[in-house]
Design a protein around this motif. Structure first.
Motif, PDB file in Angstrom:
ATOM      1  N   GLN A  38       6.110  11.941  -1.455  1.00  0.00           N
ATOM      2  CA  GLN A  38       5.814  11.857  -0.025  1.00  0.00           C
ATOM      3  C   GLN A  38       6.420  10.602   0.586  1.00  0.00           C
ATOM      4  OE1 GLN A  38       4.274  14.391   1.504  1.00  0.00           O
ATOM      5  NE2 GLN A  38       4.344  13.494   3.523  1.00  0.00           N
ATOM      6  N   SER A  39       6.402   9.521  -0.156  1.00  0.00           N
ATOM      7  CA  SER A  39       7.016   8.290   0.352  1.00  0.00           C
ATOM      8  C   SER A  39       8.522   8.491   0.542  1.00  0.00           C
ATOM      9  CB  SER A  39       6.741   7.125  -0.597  1.00  0.00           C
ATOM     10  OG  SER A  39       5.359   6.811  -0.599  1.00  0.00           O
ATOM     11  N   LEU A  40       9.163   9.187  -0.382  1.00  0.00           N
ATOM     12  CA  LEU A  40      10.593   9.481  -0.241  1.00  0.00           C
ATOM     13  C   LEU A  40      10.849  10.410   0.945  1.00  0.00           C
ATOM     14  CD1 LEU A  40      11.551   9.997  -3.992  1.00  0.00           C
ATOM     15  CD2 LEU A  40      12.342   8.144  -2.492  1.00  0.00           C
ATOM     16  N   ILE A  41      10.046  11.455   1.066  1.00  0.00           N
ATOM     17  CA  ILE A  41      10.220  12.415   2.170  1.00  0.00           C
ATOM     18  C   ILE A  41      10.105  11.715   3.517  1.00  0.00           C
ATOM     19  CG2 ILE A  41       9.097  14.354   3.352  1.00  0.00           C
ATOM     20  CD1 ILE A  41       8.503  15.475   0.501  1.00  0.00           C
ATOM     21  N   ASN A  42       9.156  10.786   3.629  1.00  0.00           N
ATOM     22  CA  ASN A  42       8.901  10.100   4.902  1.00  0.00           C
ATOM     23  C   ASN A  42       9.724   8.824   5.073  1.00  0.00           C
ATOM     24  OD1 ASN A  42       6.901  11.916   5.829  1.00  0.00           O
ATOM     25  ND2 ASN A  42       5.468  11.004   4.397  1.00  0.00           N
ATOM     26  N   SER A  43      10.618   8.547   4.125  1.00  0.00           N
ATOM     27  CA  SER A  43      11.424   7.313   4.155  1.00  0.00           C
ATOM     28  C   SER A  43      10.553   6.063   4.225  1.00  0.00           C
ATOM     29  CB  SER A  43      12.416   7.330   5.329  1.00  0.00           C
ATOM     30  OG  SER A  43      13.319   8.400   5.181  1.00  0.00           O
ATOM     31  N   ASN A  44       9.394   6.132   3.581  1.00  0.00           N
ATOM     32  CA  ASN A  44       8.486   4.983   3.524  1.00  0.00           C
ATOM     33  C   ASN A  44       8.813   4.215   2.244  1.00  0.00           C
ATOM     34  OD1 ASN A  44       6.427   3.161   3.280  1.00  0.00           O
ATOM     35  ND2 ASN A  44       4.778   4.618   3.618  1.00  0.00           N
ATOM     36  N   HIS A  60       8.062   1.031   1.548  1.00  0.00           N
ATOM     37  CA  HIS A  60       7.276  -0.190   1.375  1.00  0.00           C
ATOM     38  C   HIS A  60       6.962  -0.361  -0.111  1.00  0.00           C
ATOM     39  CE1 HIS A  60       4.210  -3.227   1.595  1.00  0.00           C
ATOM     40  NE2 HIS A  60       4.478  -3.376   2.895  1.00  0.00           N
ATOM     41  N   PRO A  61       7.230  -1.544  -0.670  1.00  0.00           N
ATOM     42  CA  PRO A  61       7.025  -1.724  -2.113  1.00  0.00           C
ATOM     43  C   PRO A  61       5.576  -1.592  -2.564  1.00  0.00           C
ATOM     44  CG  PRO A  61       7.575  -3.812  -1.061  1.00  0.00           C
ATOM     45  CD  PRO A  61       7.765  -2.730  -0.025  1.00  0.00           C
ATOM     46  N   LEU A  62       4.629  -1.697  -1.670  1.00  0.00           N
ATOM     47  CA  LEU A  62       3.223  -1.534  -2.056  1.00  0.00           C
ATOM     48  C   LEU A  62       2.959  -0.128  -2.599  1.00  0.00           C
ATOM     49  CD1 LEU A  62       0.387  -2.787  -2.192  1.00  0.00           C
ATOM     50  CD2 LEU A  62       0.036  -2.005   0.160  1.00  0.00           C
ATOM     51  N   HIS A  63       3.804   0.835  -2.207  1.00  0.00           N
ATOM     52  CA  HIS A  63       3.606   2.217  -2.637  1.00  0.00           C
ATOM     53  C   HIS A  63       4.459   2.611  -3.837  1.00  0.00           C
ATOM     54  CE1 HIS A  63       1.388   2.432   0.998  1.00  0.00           C
ATOM     55  NE2 HIS A  63       2.454   2.369   1.772  1.00  0.00           N
ATOM     56  N   SER A  64       5.528   1.865  -4.111  1.00  0.00           N
ATOM     57  CA  SER A  64       6.470   2.351  -5.123  1.00  0.00           C
ATOM     58  C   SER A  64       6.921   1.311  -6.147  1.00  0.00           C
ATOM     59  CB  SER A  64       7.707   2.920  -4.422  1.00  0.00           C
ATOM     60  OG  SER A  64       8.311   1.914  -3.621  1.00  0.00           O
ATOM     61  N   ASP A  65       6.608   0.053  -5.943  1.00  0.00           N
ATOM     62  CA  ASP A  65       7.050  -1.016  -6.841  1.00  0.00           C
ATOM     63  C   ASP A  65       5.820  -1.566  -7.570  1.00  0.00           C
ATOM     64  OD1 ASP A  65       7.737  -3.550  -7.922  1.00  0.00           O
ATOM     65  OD2 ASP A  65       9.277  -3.866  -6.383  1.00  0.00           O
ATOM     66  N   TYR A  66       5.625  -1.119  -8.815  1.00  0.00           N
ATOM     67  CA  TYR A  66       4.437  -1.503  -9.568  1.00  0.00           C
ATOM     68  C   TYR A  66       4.348  -3.020  -9.757  1.00  0.00           C
ATOM     69  CZ  TYR A  66       2.509   3.057 -10.699  1.00  0.00           C
ATOM     70  OH  TYR A  66       1.899   4.271 -10.619  1.00  0.00           O
TER      71      TYR A  66
END
Length: 171
Positions: A50-56, A58-64
């Protein structure tokens, strides 16, 4: 305590029924609360896709690593993921027959959501009125809440939608 049955099974033949999706305007009663079950457990894939689909990005969602340095200590599920899942959970019992969504307001993100949380939804009917311009249709407004497995609210909003009456309008 007053209770009523709202059947979503429509007879189509001898011992044969078709599941209907959603409710008619007539079925809604102000004050009714619909518990939307089953819930949905959130996965890392939900968040990443969903983050990819929405071009979101933000590292809080994808960078552990980045997320581990924040107050949360781990990635937080994007609010767009949470919004979409709660909206989907509530669809069948609220706007499954909707002709149109008319809008959302007062979207509140109450608590963060993490991978492994299971979300549930419930909707309370706030108001309803017949459409002044569309015969056989009405406007329903609900407040939908998203709750995690501990019962903590994670999201809420008010939403209005246009639905047909049982006697007329577009099915």
């Amino acid at each position: 305590m007053k209770t009523k049955a709202i059947s979503r099974l429509q007879p189509v033949g001898a011992q044969r029924y078709r599941e209907s999706h959603g409710l008619y305007y007539d079925d809604f009663e102000v004050g009714d609360i619909y518990e939307h079950k089953p819930g949905r457990t959130i996965t890392d894939a939900d968040n990443i896709w969903q983050s990819l689909i929405n071009s979101n990005n933000h590292p809080l969602h994808s960078d552990y690593h980045f997320a581990s340095t924040t107050e949360f200590g781990r990635p937080v599920i994007s609010s767009l993921v949470t919004f979409s899942i709660i909206g989907g959970l509530s669809l069948a019992s609220t706007s499954g027959r909707a002709i149109a969504n008319l809008g959302w307001k007062e979207v509140i993100l109450s608590n963060p959501v993490f991978v492994g949380d299971t979300l549930y939804a419930e909707s309370t009917v706030l108001s309803k009125r017949r459409s002044r311009s569309r015969i056989g249709q009405g406007v329903v407004t609900v407040m939908t809440r998203g709750l995690n497995q501990r019962g903590a609210e994670v999201l809420r909003w008010q939403r209005s939608f246009l639905v047909p009456t049982a006697a007329g309008g577009t099915p």
